[in-house]
Write a protein that holds these residues in place. Structure first.
Motif, PDB file in Angstrom:
ATOM      1  N   ALA A   1     -19.800 -21.614 -22.482  1.00 21.73           N
ATOM      2  CA  ALA A   1     -19.214 -22.261 -21.312  1.00 21.73           C
ATOM      3  C   ALA A   1     -17.923 -21.526 -20.947  1.00 21.73           C
ATOM      4  O   ALA A   1     -17.055 -21.318 -21.792  1.00 21.73           O
ATOM      5  N   THR A   2     -17.822 -21.115 -19.673  1.00 21.92           N
ATOM      6  CA  THR A   2     -16.688 -20.315 -19.204  1.00 21.92           C
ATOM      7  C   THR A   2     -16.271 -20.795 -17.820  1.00 21.92           C
ATOM      8  O   THR A   2     -17.098 -20.914 -16.930  1.00 21.92           O
ATOM      9  N   VAL A   3     -14.980 -21.053 -17.635  1.00 18.01           N
ATOM     10  CA  VAL A   3     -14.464 -21.509 -16.340  1.00 18.01           C
ATOM     11  C   VAL A   3     -14.239 -20.297 -15.438  1.00 18.01           C
ATOM     12  O   VAL A   3     -13.591 -19.332 -15.841  1.00 18.01           O
ATOM     13  N   VAL A   4     -14.790 -20.355 -14.212  1.00 18.60           N
ATOM     14  CA  VAL A   4     -14.633 -19.283 -13.236  1.00 18.60           C
ATOM     15  C   VAL A   4     -14.177 -19.870 -11.902  1.00 18.60           C
ATOM     16  O   VAL A   4     -14.379 -21.055 -11.624  1.00 18.60           O
ATOM     17  N   ALA A   5     -13.568 -19.029 -11.074  1.00 18.75           N
ATOM     18  CA  ALA A   5     -13.118 -19.463  -9.746  1.00 18.75           C
ATOM     19  C   ALA A   5     -14.309 -19.539  -8.807  1.00 18.75           C
ATOM     20  O   ALA A   5     -15.141 -18.639  -8.768  1.00 18.75           O
ATOM     21  N   VAL A   6     -14.385 -20.614  -8.025  1.00 17.09           N
ATOM     22  CA  VAL A   6     -15.456 -20.801  -7.046  1.00 17.09           C
ATOM     23  C   VAL A   6     -15.209 -19.926  -5.824  1.00 17.09           C
ATOM     24  O   VAL A   6     -16.137 -19.394  -5.232  1.00 17.09           O
ATOM     25  N   HIS A   7     -13.946 -19.762  -5.444  1.00 18.72           N
ATOM     26  CA  HIS A   7     -13.559 -18.974  -4.276  1.00 18.72           C
ATOM     27  C   HIS A   7     -12.196 -18.342  -4.558  1.00 18.72           C
ATOM     28  O   HIS A   7     -11.604 -18.605  -5.598  1.00 18.72           O
ATOM     29  N   ASP A   8     -11.701 -17.515  -3.650  1.00 20.11           N
ATOM     30  CA  ASP A   8     -10.381 -16.914  -3.815  1.00 20.11           C
ATOM     31  C   ASP A   8      -9.323 -18.018  -3.843  1.00 20.11           C
ATOM     32  O   ASP A   8      -9.413 -18.992  -3.086  1.00 20.11           O
ATOM     33  N   VAL A   9      -8.334 -17.855  -4.720  1.00 19.82           N
ATOM     34  CA  VAL A   9      -7.232 -18.812  -4.835  1.00 19.82           C
ATOM     35  C   VAL A   9      -5.939 -18.020  -4.688  1.00 19.82           C
ATOM     36  O   VAL A   9      -5.724 -17.030  -5.386  1.00 19.82           O
TER      37      VAL A   9
ATOM     38  N   ALA B   1     -12.167 -28.543  -7.282  1.00 14.04           N
ATOM     39  CA  ALA B   1     -12.987 -27.846  -6.288  1.00 14.04           C
ATOM     40  C   ALA B   1     -12.818 -26.327  -6.361  1.00 14.04           C
ATOM     41  O   ALA B   1     -13.606 -25.590  -5.783  1.00 14.04           O
ATOM     42  N   ASP B   2     -11.786 -25.848  -7.060  1.00  6.11           N
ATOM     43  CA  ASP B   2     -11.510 -24.407  -7.138  1.00  6.11           C
ATOM     44  C   ASP B   2     -12.266 -23.712  -8.268  1.00  6.11           C
ATOM     45  O   ASP B   2     -12.370 -22.486  -8.279  1.00  6.11           O
ATOM     46  N   VAL B   3     -12.736 -24.471  -9.248  1.00  8.21           N
ATOM     47  CA  VAL B   3     -13.324 -23.868 -10.451  1.00  8.21           C
ATOM     48  C   VAL B   3     -14.623 -24.567 -10.836  1.00  8.21           C
ATOM     49  O   VAL B   3     -14.881 -25.698 -10.426  1.00  8.21           O
ATOM     50  N   ARG B   4     -15.428 -23.867 -11.603  1.00  7.91           N
ATOM     51  CA  ARG B   4     -16.655 -24.453 -12.156  1.00  7.91           C
ATOM     52  C   ARG B   4     -16.929 -23.790 -13.503  1.00  7.91           C
ATOM     53  O   ARG B   4     -16.352 -22.744 -13.825  1.00  7.91           O
ATOM     54  N   VAL B   5     -17.840 -24.356 -14.254  1.00  9.57           N
ATOM     55  CA  VAL B   5     -18.221 -23.788 -15.550  1.00  9.57           C
ATOM     56  C   VAL B   5     -19.531 -23.034 -15.385  1.00  9.57           C
ATOM     57  O   VAL B   5     -20.489 -23.540 -14.801  1.00  9.57           O
TER      58      VAL B   5
END
Length: 194
Positions: A30-38, A47-51
Motif C-alpha cells: 500500500a502506497t499513498v500517491v497524489a491524485v493530481h498536481d498539488v 481528495a488529493d491522495v489515494r492508496v
C-alpha cells in the motif's frame, strides 16, 4: 518397479505443470500517491491522495502507506500527479530531521526568481549580504522555496520570493542583523555550492 515408474511419471507431470504455471503475482505494498498536481504550500486533503499498490523496490524511503498520515500536512514543494508521497514532502519539524542537532530554519527574502526556481530541497547554498557580498551562512541547506506550481516566483512585498534554509543559530543571528528592521529590502544573494 512399477511403483517407481508411476512415481517418476507423476513427478515429471508435476514438474511440467509447475513450469507452465505463471509465477504468483506480488500484490505490492500500500502506497499513498497524489491524485493530481498539488501546489507548493497546499494542505493535503483526502481528495488529493489515494492508496495504490506498488512494488517494494519502487517505494522511496519515507513513503506513506496510509492516507491519514498525509491529510492535513502542508507540502514543501510542488507535487505531481502520480507522485509517491513521502514524509519528507511536508513542512514542519521533520525538515530538520537528519541534520546535526541545533540547526534552525529561517526564511530569507530572495529577489532573484531565476535562481530561486532552480533550487530544490537539500541543495547547499552560501548566503551573501546584498550590496556587500559579506558571507552570512557558508553552507545553508535548502528546505523549501516559495514558488507557485508553475515554478514562477511567488512575489511577496517588493516582488521577493522566500527561501527557507537550515542554518546554525549563530548564522541565524547574523542573518537577522543583516535583515534589519527594514526586512532586507534588497533580499539576499545565494551562491549554489557543488
Amino acid at each position: 518397479m512399477q511403483l517407481v515408474a508411476v512415481t517418476l511419471v507423476a513427478v515429471a507431470g508435476w514438474v511440467t505443470v509447475s513450469a507452465l504455471l505463471p509465477p504468483p503475482v506480488d500484490p505490492g505494498v500500500a502506497t499513498v500517491v497524489a491524485v493530481h498536481d498539488v501546489a507548493l504550500g497546499s494542505t493535503l486533503t483526502a481528495a488529493d491522495v489515494r492508496v495504490e499498490r506498488r512494488q517494494a523496490d519502487e517505494r522511496p524511503a519515507g513513503a506513506l502507506d496510509d492516507v491519514r498520515a498525509g491529510v492535513g500536512q502542508v507540502v514543501s514543494g510542488p507535487v505531481l500527479a502520480g507522485e509517491i508521497i513521502t514524509s519528507a514532502r511536508f513542512r514542519g519539524a521533520t525538515q530538520l530531521a537528519g541534520l546535526a542537532p541545533g540547526f534552525v530554519a529561517v526564511s530569507l527574502p530572495v529577489s532573484d526568481g531565476v535562481l530561486l526556481g532552480t533550487l530544490r530541497p537539500a541543495d547547499i547554498v552560501s548566503v551573501l549580504a546584498a550590496g556587500t557580498g559579506q558571507p552570512l551562512a557558508s553552507a545553508a541547506r535548502v528546505l523549501t522555496t516559495e514558488l507557485d506550481a508553475s515554478g514562477v516566483l511567488t512575489a511577496g512585498a517588493g516582488g521577493q520570493g522566500h527561501l527557507v534554509v537550515a542554518v546554525t543559530p549563530d548564522e541565524a543571528r547574523a542573518l537577522a542583523v543583516a535583515m534589519g528592521a527594514a526586512g532586507a529590502p534588497g533580499g539576499f544573494l545565494m551562491a549554489v555550492r557543488g
